[in-house]
Design a protein around this motif. Structure first.
Motif, short mmCIF file in Angstrom:
data_model
loop_
_atom_site.label_atom_id
_atom_site.label_comp_id
_atom_site.label_asym_id
_atom_site.label_seq_id
_atom_site.Cartn_x
_atom_site.Cartn_y
_atom_site.Cartn_z
N ILE A 13 0.72 -1.18 -0.01
CA ILE A 13 -0.06 -0.11 0.03
C ILE A 13 0.94 1.22 -0.15
N LEU A 14 0.60 2.21 -1.11
CA LEU A 14 1.20 3.54 -0.82
C LEU A 14 0.16 4.49 -0.91
N LEU A 15 0.49 5.47 -0.04
CA LEU A 15 -0.54 6.61 0.16
C LEU A 15 -0.03 8.07 -0.33
N THR A 16 -0.61 8.81 -0.89
CA THR A 16 -0.14 9.87 -1.11
C THR A 16 -0.41 11.03 -0.38
N ARG A 17 -0.04 11.98 -0.44
CA ARG A 17 0.04 13.10 0.93
C ARG A 17 -1.46 13.55 0.96
N ASN A 18 -2.08 13.58 -0.25
CA ASN A 18 -3.45 14.35 -0.01
C ASN A 18 -4.22 13.13 0.58
N PHE A 19 -4.05 11.78 0.05
CA PHE A 19 -4.89 10.89 0.66
C PHE A 19 -4.64 10.70 2.34
N PHE A 20 -3.44 10.80 2.67
CA PHE A 20 -3.02 10.69 4.04
C PHE A 20 -3.53 11.89 4.80
N LYS A 21 -3.69 12.88 4.21
CA LYS A 21 -4.32 14.06 5.03
C LYS A 21 -5.91 13.79 5.32
N LEU A 22 -6.59 12.96 4.44
CA LEU A 22 -7.88 12.75 4.54
C LEU A 22 -8.14 11.69 5.79
N LEU A 23 -7.19 11.10 6.40
CA LEU A 23 -7.25 10.02 7.32
C LEU A 23 -7.43 10.83 8.54
N SER A 24 -8.02 10.36 9.78
CA SER A 24 -8.09 10.69 11.20
C SER A 24 -6.55 10.76 11.52
N GLU A 25 -6.48 11.39 12.63
CA GLU A 25 -5.16 11.58 13.18
C GLU A 25 -4.67 10.14 13.74
N SER A 26 -5.80 9.38 14.29
CA SER A 26 -5.38 7.92 14.69
C SER A 26 -5.09 7.19 13.53
N ALA A 27 -5.56 7.11 12.38
CA ALA A 27 -5.15 6.54 11.18
C ALA A 27 -3.90 6.81 10.76
N GLN A 28 -3.81 8.30 10.67
CA GLN A 28 -2.23 8.73 10.31
C GLN A 28 -1.10 8.15 10.90
N ALA A 29 -1.57 8.01 12.39
CA ALA A 29 -0.55 7.50 13.47
C ALA A 29 0.14 6.16 13.10
N HIS A 30 -0.96 5.33 12.29
CA HIS A 30 -0.48 4.11 12.17
C HIS A 30 0.15 3.96 10.65
N CYS A 31 0.32 5.00 9.96
CA CYS A 31 0.95 5.06 8.62
C CYS A 31 2.61 5.55 8.79
N ARG A 32 3.35 5.16 7.59
CA ARG A 32 4.69 5.19 7.97
C ARG A 32 5.06 6.13 6.71
N LYS A 33 5.75 7.59 6.85
CA LYS A 33 6.14 8.16 5.89
C LYS A 33 7.45 7.46 5.45
N ILE A 34 7.65 7.13 4.05
CA ILE A 34 8.79 6.41 3.60
C ILE A 34 9.64 7.10 2.48
N ASP A 35 9.25 8.26 1.97
CA ASP A 35 10.14 9.02 1.31
C ASP A 35 9.46 10.07 0.84
N VAL A 36 10.20 11.13 0.14
CA VAL A 36 9.88 12.23 -0.44
C VAL A 36 10.31 12.30 -1.89
N VAL A 37 9.02 12.39 -2.68
CA VAL A 37 9.41 11.81 -4.19
C VAL A 37 9.00 13.15 -5.09
N THR A 38 9.36 13.12 -6.32
CA THR A 38 8.61 14.09 -7.23
C THR A 38 8.18 13.24 -8.50
N VAL A 39 6.90 13.20 -8.58
CA VAL A 39 6.30 12.42 -9.70
C VAL A 39 6.42 13.10 -11.06
N LYS A 40 6.33 12.26 -11.75
CA LYS A 40 6.42 12.81 -13.33
C LYS A 40 5.40 13.48 -13.89
#
Length: 154
Positions: A13-40
């Protein structure tokens, strides 16, 4: 693009910042930031996240309770209707899926990622190698995001 990146980072599972921001704080706490990328097609760096899961394991067979007149679908619907924030800490399937994503692992990976993003690659390399070893018993025999970053730093 994100679907292809799941293979690059070795995650389900990969989540974009926009999707991540839609999650509750509790859900966000269970996600892991894995990199900062520049998409095509963009020149704006964006963080990407994952929800760590150890999927290559045996789960109990789902069944309706023995002495219930409800079928399995009705039981699952009622459970979903009664979802609350404590589900993250009490649901046996969620706990089993996340058995390798310990607080110690999350803290170590985050430290390695911050060193990597800050340009301290020697420190990042040492830390991310340790994080990778902590996940050795998962589906791919290590931590996909740690391995992807380590490969990039070579």
């Amino acid at each position: 693009r994100m679907e292809a990146a799941t293979r690059q980072f070795g995650v389900s599972i990969l989540l974009t910042r926009n999707f991540f921001k839609l999650l509750s704080e509790s859900a966000q706490a269970h996600c892991r930031k894995i990199d900062v990328v520049t998409v095509k097609g963009s020149n704006v760096p964006m963080p990407i996240y994952t929800y760590d899961t150890f999927q290559n394991q045996v789960f109990p067979q789902l069944r309706a309770p023995k002495y219930s007149n409800l079928d399995l679908q009705e039981v699952l619907t009622r459970q979903a209707d009664n979802y609350d924030l404590l589900t993250w800490m009490s649901d046996p399937d969620l706990l089993q899926l996340r058995c390798l994503a310990t607080p110690e692992f999350m803290k170590l990976f985050d430290k390695g990622l911050n060193n990597y993003l800050g340009g301290h690659w020697e420190e990042a390399r040492t830390i991310l190698e340790k994080a990778d070893q902590m996940m050795v018993s998962n589906d791919i025999g290590g931590d996909g995001p740690s391995r992807a970053i380590l490969k990039y730093m070579k």
